[in-house]
Design a protein around this motif. Structure first.
Motif, PDB file in Angstrom:
ATOM      1  N   GLY A  70     -27.648 -24.482  19.732  1.00  0.00           N
ATOM      2  CA  GLY A  70     -26.696 -23.622  19.029  1.00  0.00           C
ATOM      3  C   GLY A  70     -26.827 -22.216  19.565  1.00  0.00           C
ATOM      4  N   TRP A  71     -25.716 -21.645  19.941  1.00  0.00           N
ATOM      5  CA  TRP A  71     -25.737 -20.361  20.628  1.00  0.00           C
ATOM      6  C   TRP A  71     -25.648 -19.234  19.621  1.00  0.00           C
ATOM      7  CZ3 TRP A  71     -22.546 -16.198  22.420  1.00  0.00           C
ATOM      8  CH2 TRP A  71     -23.042 -15.565  23.571  1.00  0.00           C
ATOM      9  N   ARG A  72     -26.683 -18.400  19.582  1.00  0.00           N
ATOM     10  CA  ARG A  72     -26.766 -17.313  18.601  1.00  0.00           C
ATOM     11  C   ARG A  72     -26.409 -17.845  17.207  1.00  0.00           C
ATOM     12  NH1 ARG A  72     -25.139 -12.617  22.826  1.00  0.00           N
ATOM     13  NH2 ARG A  72     -26.735 -13.298  24.276  1.00  0.00           N
ATOM     14  N   SER A  73     -25.550 -17.131  16.477  1.00  0.00           N
ATOM     15  CA  SER A  73     -25.330 -17.595  15.102  1.00  0.00           C
ATOM     16  C   SER A  73     -24.147 -18.556  14.994  1.00  0.00           C
ATOM     17  CB  SER A  73     -25.092 -16.380  14.201  1.00  0.00           C
ATOM     18  OG  SER A  73     -23.985 -15.679  14.717  1.00  0.00           O
ATOM     19  N   SER A  74     -23.397 -18.685  16.075  1.00  0.00           N
ATOM     20  CA  SER A  74     -22.132 -19.435  15.933  1.00  0.00           C
ATOM     21  C   SER A  74     -22.352 -20.935  15.732  1.00  0.00           C
ATOM     22  CB  SER A  74     -21.252 -19.217  17.165  1.00  0.00           C
ATOM     23  OG  SER A  74     -21.760 -19.960  18.254  1.00  0.00           O
ATOM     24  N   GLY A  75     -23.491 -21.442  16.216  1.00  0.00           N
ATOM     25  CA  GLY A  75     -23.720 -22.884  16.094  1.00  0.00           C
ATOM     26  C   GLY A  75     -22.975 -23.687  17.140  1.00  0.00           C
ATOM     27  N   VAL A  76     -22.204 -23.020  17.976  1.00  0.00           N
ATOM     28  CA  VAL A  76     -21.471 -23.730  19.040  1.00  0.00           C
ATOM     29  C   VAL A  76     -22.244 -23.514  20.343  1.00  0.00           C
ATOM     30  CG1 VAL A  76     -19.321 -23.749  20.364  1.00  0.00           C
ATOM     31  CG2 VAL A  76     -19.262 -23.415  17.893  1.00  0.00           C
ATOM     32  N   THR A  77     -22.453 -24.579  21.094  1.00  0.00           N
ATOM     33  CA  THR A  77     -23.248 -24.419  22.313  1.00  0.00           C
ATOM     34  C   THR A  77     -22.359 -23.979  23.483  1.00  0.00           C
ATOM     35  OG1 THR A  77     -22.957 -26.611  23.273  1.00  0.00           O
ATOM     36  CG2 THR A  77     -24.597 -26.393  21.497  1.00  0.00           C
ATOM     37  N   PRO A  78     -22.974 -23.423  24.544  1.00  0.00           N
ATOM     38  CA  PRO A  78     -22.173 -22.980  25.688  1.00  0.00           C
ATOM     39  C   PRO A  78     -21.377 -24.105  26.351  1.00  0.00           C
ATOM     40  CG  PRO A  78     -24.377 -22.046  25.798  1.00  0.00           C
ATOM     41  CD  PRO A  78     -24.384 -23.047  24.683  1.00  0.00           C
ATOM     42  N   MET A  79     -21.780 -25.365  26.112  1.00  0.00           N
ATOM     43  CA  MET A  79     -21.023 -26.492  26.679  1.00  0.00           C
ATOM     44  C   MET A  79     -19.685 -26.698  25.997  1.00  0.00           C
ATOM     45  SD  MET A  79     -23.319 -29.794  27.335  1.00  0.00           S
ATOM     46  CE  MET A  79     -24.590 -29.827  28.569  1.00  0.00           C
ATOM     47  N   GLU A  80     -19.611 -26.194  24.768  1.00  0.00           N
ATOM     48  CA  GLU A  80     -18.460 -26.573  23.929  1.00  0.00           C
ATOM     49  C   GLU A  80     -17.490 -25.429  23.679  1.00  0.00           C
ATOM     50  OE1 GLU A  80     -20.723 -29.346  20.730  1.00  0.00           O
ATOM     51  OE2 GLU A  80     -21.529 -27.340  21.014  1.00  0.00           O
ATOM     52  N   MET A  81     -17.767 -24.268  24.291  1.00  0.00           N
ATOM     53  CA  MET A  81     -16.946 -23.097  23.980  1.00  0.00           C
ATOM     54  C   MET A  81     -15.623 -23.102  24.727  1.00  0.00           C
ATOM     55  SD  MET A  81     -19.796 -20.188  24.440  1.00  0.00           S
ATOM     56  CE  MET A  81     -21.187 -20.108  23.340  1.00  0.00           C
ATOM     57  N   SER A  82     -14.592 -22.600  24.095  1.00  0.00           N
ATOM     58  CA  SER A  82     -13.337 -22.390  24.814  1.00  0.00           C
ATOM     59  C   SER A  82     -13.558 -21.291  25.859  1.00  0.00           C
ATOM     60  CB  SER A  82     -12.251 -21.928  23.837  1.00  0.00           C
ATOM     61  OG  SER A  82     -11.225 -21.295  24.591  1.00  0.00           O
ATOM     62  N   HIS A  83     -13.015 -21.512  27.047  1.00  0.00           N
ATOM     63  CA  HIS A  83     -13.180 -20.490  28.088  1.00  0.00           C
ATOM     64  C   HIS A  83     -12.409 -19.219  27.757  1.00  0.00           C
ATOM     65  CE1 HIS A  83      -9.615 -22.749  29.103  1.00  0.00           C
ATOM     66  NE2 HIS A  83      -9.246 -21.865  30.013  1.00  0.00           N
ATOM     67  N   ARG A  84     -11.468 -19.318  26.804  1.00  0.00           N
ATOM     68  CA  ARG A  84     -10.695 -18.127  26.424  1.00  0.00           C
ATOM     69  C   ARG A  84     -11.306 -17.389  25.230  1.00  0.00           C
ATOM     70  NH1 ARG A  84      -7.373 -17.926  30.769  1.00  0.00           N
ATOM     71  NH2 ARG A  84      -6.368 -19.922  31.156  1.00  0.00           N
ATOM     72  N   GLY A  85     -12.314 -18.006  24.623  1.00  0.00           N
ATOM     73  CA  GLY A  85     -12.890 -17.398  23.416  1.00  0.00           C
ATOM     74  C   GLY A  85     -13.811 -16.226  23.752  1.00  0.00           C
ATOM     75  N   ALA A  86     -14.053 -15.388  22.745  1.00  0.00           N
ATOM     76  CA  ALA A  86     -14.842 -14.176  22.971  1.00  0.00           C
ATOM     77  C   ALA A  86     -16.253 -14.496  23.445  1.00  0.00           C
ATOM     78  CB  ALA A  86     -14.899 -13.357  21.683  1.00  0.00           C
ATOM     79  N   ASP A  87     -16.858 -15.584  22.905  1.00  0.00           N
ATOM     80  CA  ASP A  87     -18.236 -15.905  23.301  1.00  0.00           C
ATOM     81  C   ASP A  87     -18.316 -16.204  24.797  1.00  0.00           C
ATOM     82  OD1 ASP A  87     -19.397 -15.524  20.878  1.00  0.00           O
ATOM     83  OD2 ASP A  87     -19.365 -17.642  20.284  1.00  0.00           O
ATOM     84  N   PHE A  88     -17.414 -17.081  25.266  1.00  0.00           N
ATOM     85  CA  PHE A  88     -17.508 -17.416  26.697  1.00  0.00           C
ATOM     86  C   PHE A  88     -17.093 -16.240  27.569  1.00  0.00           C
ATOM     87  CE2 PHE A  88     -16.441 -18.896  30.878  1.00  0.00           C
ATOM     88  CZ  PHE A  88     -17.634 -19.522  31.202  1.00  0.00           C
ATOM     89  N   ILE A  89     -16.082 -15.505  27.155  1.00  0.00           N
ATOM     90  CA  ILE A  89     -15.679 -14.329  27.956  1.00  0.00           C
ATOM     91  C   ILE A  89     -16.879 -13.393  28.116  1.00  0.00           C
ATOM     92  CG2 ILE A  89     -14.168 -12.277  28.049  1.00  0.00           C
ATOM     93  CD1 ILE A  89     -12.548 -14.782  28.531  1.00  0.00           C
ATOM     94  N   GLY A  90     -17.661 -13.263  27.054  1.00  0.00           N
ATOM     95  CA  GLY A  90     -18.873 -12.428  27.116  1.00  0.00           C
ATOM     96  C   GLY A  90     -19.853 -12.968  28.152  1.00  0.00           C
ATOM     97  N   ILE A  91     -20.076 -14.287  28.130  1.00  0.00           N
ATOM     98  CA  ILE A  91     -20.994 -14.926  29.084  1.00  0.00           C
ATOM     99  C   ILE A  91     -20.490 -14.707  30.512  1.00  0.00           C
ATOM    100  CG2 ILE A  91     -21.682 -17.217  29.956  1.00  0.00           C
ATOM    101  CD1 ILE A  91     -21.895 -18.126  26.994  1.00  0.00           C
ATOM    102  N   ALA A  92     -19.180 -14.905  30.691  1.00  0.00           N
ATOM    103  CA  ALA A  92     -18.581 -14.814  32.037  1.00  0.00           C
ATOM    104  C   ALA A  92     -18.681 -13.389  32.567  1.00  0.00           C
ATOM    105  CB  ALA A  92     -17.122 -15.266  31.976  1.00  0.00           C
ATOM    106  N   GLU A  93     -18.369 -12.433  31.722  1.00  0.00           N
ATOM    107  CA  GLU A  93     -18.396 -11.026  32.187  1.00  0.00           C
ATOM    108  C   GLU A  93     -19.818 -10.581  32.490  1.00  0.00           C
ATOM    109  OE1 GLU A  93     -16.266  -8.865  29.188  1.00  0.00           O
ATOM    110  OE2 GLU A  93     -14.305  -9.366  30.078  1.00  0.00           O
ATOM    111  N   LYS A  94     -20.750 -11.060  31.691  1.00  0.00           N
ATOM    112  CA  LYS A  94     -22.157 -10.687  31.905  1.00  0.00           C
ATOM    113  C   LYS A  94     -22.646 -11.261  33.251  1.00  0.00           C
ATOM    114  CE  LYS A  94     -26.356 -10.573  29.222  1.00  0.00           C
ATOM    115  NZ  LYS A  94     -27.134 -11.314  28.264  1.00  0.00           N
TER     116      LYS A  94
END
Ligand SMILES: Cc1ncc(COP(=O)(O)O)c(C=O)c1O
Length: 360
Positions: A28-52
Motif C-alpha cells: 500500500g502506497w503511503r496512505s492511499s492503500g493503492v499500490t504503484p502497480m494499480e495506479m492510473s497513469h493520469r492520477g496525481a499519485d503516479f504523476i508525482g512518481i513520474a515527475e520525481k
C-alpha cells in the motif's frame, strides 16, 4: 534465504534495499492503500512518481533544460527504429559504428528507414577492439552518427564519447547509462533500455535535444514520435507504469550511493579487480583489447572449454548465478552493473581461484 549474487546481463540484479522498498510499497502506497502497480497513469499519485523520476534522472546526469527526457515502451529495440524515424529530418543517410552484436542490431533496424553507411567496424578483428576514430569514414551529409557505448555481449566499451563536431551524435547507452558521469551536451540523442542500471525491462529512457525533434519521417507511429511524446509527457498511451516507478527507486538509490561519480569509482574498482584476476591466471582469459574492456560486462573463457559446464554448475552451487556467456560468444560473462556490490565480485574471484586450484 540463501545469499545469491546474480551476474545476469539483464534483466539484472537489483539492490536489496530497492527490492525491500518495492515490497513495502506493494503493501500500500503511503496512505492511499493503492499500490504503484494499480495506479492510473493520469492520477496525481503516479504523476508525482513520474515527475520525481524524471527530475532524478536530470539531476543524476545534469541534463540541460533544452533536452527532453522521455520514458517510452519498447526497450532499446524500439529506439533502434525511433532514432532514424525522428532524426533523419528530411535526410536519407545515417552513419553507424559497428562494434558488436548490439550495434549490428541497430544497423539492421535503421536500414528499414535510412541509407545506412557503416563508418567503421571491428568485425574483422572479432569485435575485440574499437576502430580508432581517425579511421572512421562517413558521409558528412549523414543525418547523425550512431554508436553503442557498451557492447553488452562482446564486453567492449567506449571509455570516452567520440568527438564529432560536424554531425549529430546518437548513442545506445543501454548497458552503461548511469555507471559513470557523461556530458549530455555532446549528444543529440541518448537512449537506453532500463533492465540493467535502471530497473525493469520493457522501458527505454530517451534524452533528446529539443531542436532534433518535430520532423518525424512520414508514417511514424505516434508512440514513436518524440515530439508528440514530449508534448504528452510520455503518455501518448499508457506507459509501463511499474517499470517507470522502479526506475525512480533506482535513481533514489543511486543518489544515496553518492551519484554517478561515486558509482563510477566503485565500478572501476570492481572491473579492475576482476580483470586483474583473469589476467593473472593461465586458467582464465579475456580476449578484449584492454583499453576498451567493459566495466559492466566481463566475458572470459576457461583454458579448457570442456570444463565450462562444471564451472557454471559449481558457481551456481556457490550462489554465483547467470555467468553463462551469450550463445554467440560462448564461455562465461560476469555482468557487474551498478547494483552488483564489491563483495559479489570478490566472492566470484575467490570462487574462480578455488576452481582453478581444483582443476587447473
Ligand atoms: C546495448 C544494448 N542495446 C540494446 C538492447 C536491447 O534492449 P531491449 O531488449 O530492451 O530492446 C540491449 C539488451 O540487452 C543492449 O544490451
Amino acid at each position: 534465504m540463501r545469499k545469491v549474487y546474480n551476474f545476469s546481463p539483464g534483466p539484472a540484479m537489483l539492490p536489496a534495499s530497492v527490492l525491500e522498498r518495492a515490497r513495502e510499497e506493494l503493501r500500500g502506497w503511503r496512505s492511499s492503500g493503492v499500490t504503484p502497480m494499480e495506479m492510473s497513469h493520469r492520477g496525481a499519485d503516479f504523476i508525482g512518481i513520474a515527475e520525481k523520476a524524471e527530475a532524478a534522472l536530470r539531476a543524476a546526469l545534469a541534463v540541460p533544460s533544452n533536452y527532453k527526457v522521455l520514458f517510452l515502451a519498447g526497450g532499446a529495440t524500439g529506439q533502434f527504429a525511433a532514432a532514424p524515424m525522428n532524426l533523419l529530418r528530411g535526410k536519407t543517410k545515417a552513419a553507424y559504428i559497428e562494434t558488436g552484436y548490439w550495434s549490428r542490431k541497430a544497423i539492421d533496424e535503421a536500414k528499414l528507414f535510412a541509407d545506412v553507411g557503416v563508418a567503421a567496424s571491428s568485425r574483422d578483428g572479432g569485435f575485440a577492439t574499437i576502430p580508432p576514430q581517425a579511421s572512421w569514414r562517413f558521409d558528412p551529409t549523414a543525418a547523425y552518427l550512431h554508436y553503442t557505448a557498451n557492447e553488452t555481449i562482446g564486453g567492449v566499451e567506449f571509455h570516452e564519447a567520440p568527438r564529432v563536431d560536424d554531425v549529430p551524435l546518437v548513442v545506445d547507452m543501454s548497458s552503461n547509462l548511469l555507471s559513470r558521469p557523461i556530458d549530455v551536451t555532446q549528444f543529440a540523442l541518448i537512449y537506453a533500455s532500463t533492465q540493467k542500471n535502471l530497473g525493469l525491462a520493457g522501458l527505454a529512457v530517451v534524452i533528446v535535444r529539443e531542436d532534433m525533434i518535430g520532423r518525424p519521417l512520414p508514417g511514424t507511429p505516434s508512440i514513436f514520435d518524440y515530439r508528440r511524446q514530449a508534448d504528452e509527457r510520455s503518455m501518448v498511451n499508457t506507459p509501463p507504469t511499474y517499470a517507470w516507478y522502479m526506475a525512480g527507486l533506482m535513481l533514489e538509490w543511486l543518489a544515496e550511493q553518492g551519484g554517478v561519480e561515486a558509482i563510477e569509482r566503485r565500478n572501476i574498482r570492481k572491473a579492475s579487480r576482476l580483470y586483474a584476476a583473469i589476467d593473472a591466471s593461465p586458467f582464465y582469459s579475456n580476449f578484449i583489447d584492454p583499453a576498451v574492456r567493459s566495466r559492466m560486462n566481463a566475458p572470459f573463457r576457461l583454458a579448457d572449454a570442456n570444463r565450462d559446464k562444471s564451472f557454471l554448475a559449481a558457481a551456481a552451487d556457490a550462489g554465483l548465478v547467470s555467468l553463462e556467456g551469450h550463445r554467440s560468444v560462448g564461455g562465461m560473462r560476469a555482468s557487474i552493473y551498478n547494483a552488483m556490490p564489491e563483495e559479489g565480485v570478490e566472492t566470484l574471484i575467490s570462487f574462480m581461484l578455488d576452481f582453478e586450484k581444483r582443476w587447473g
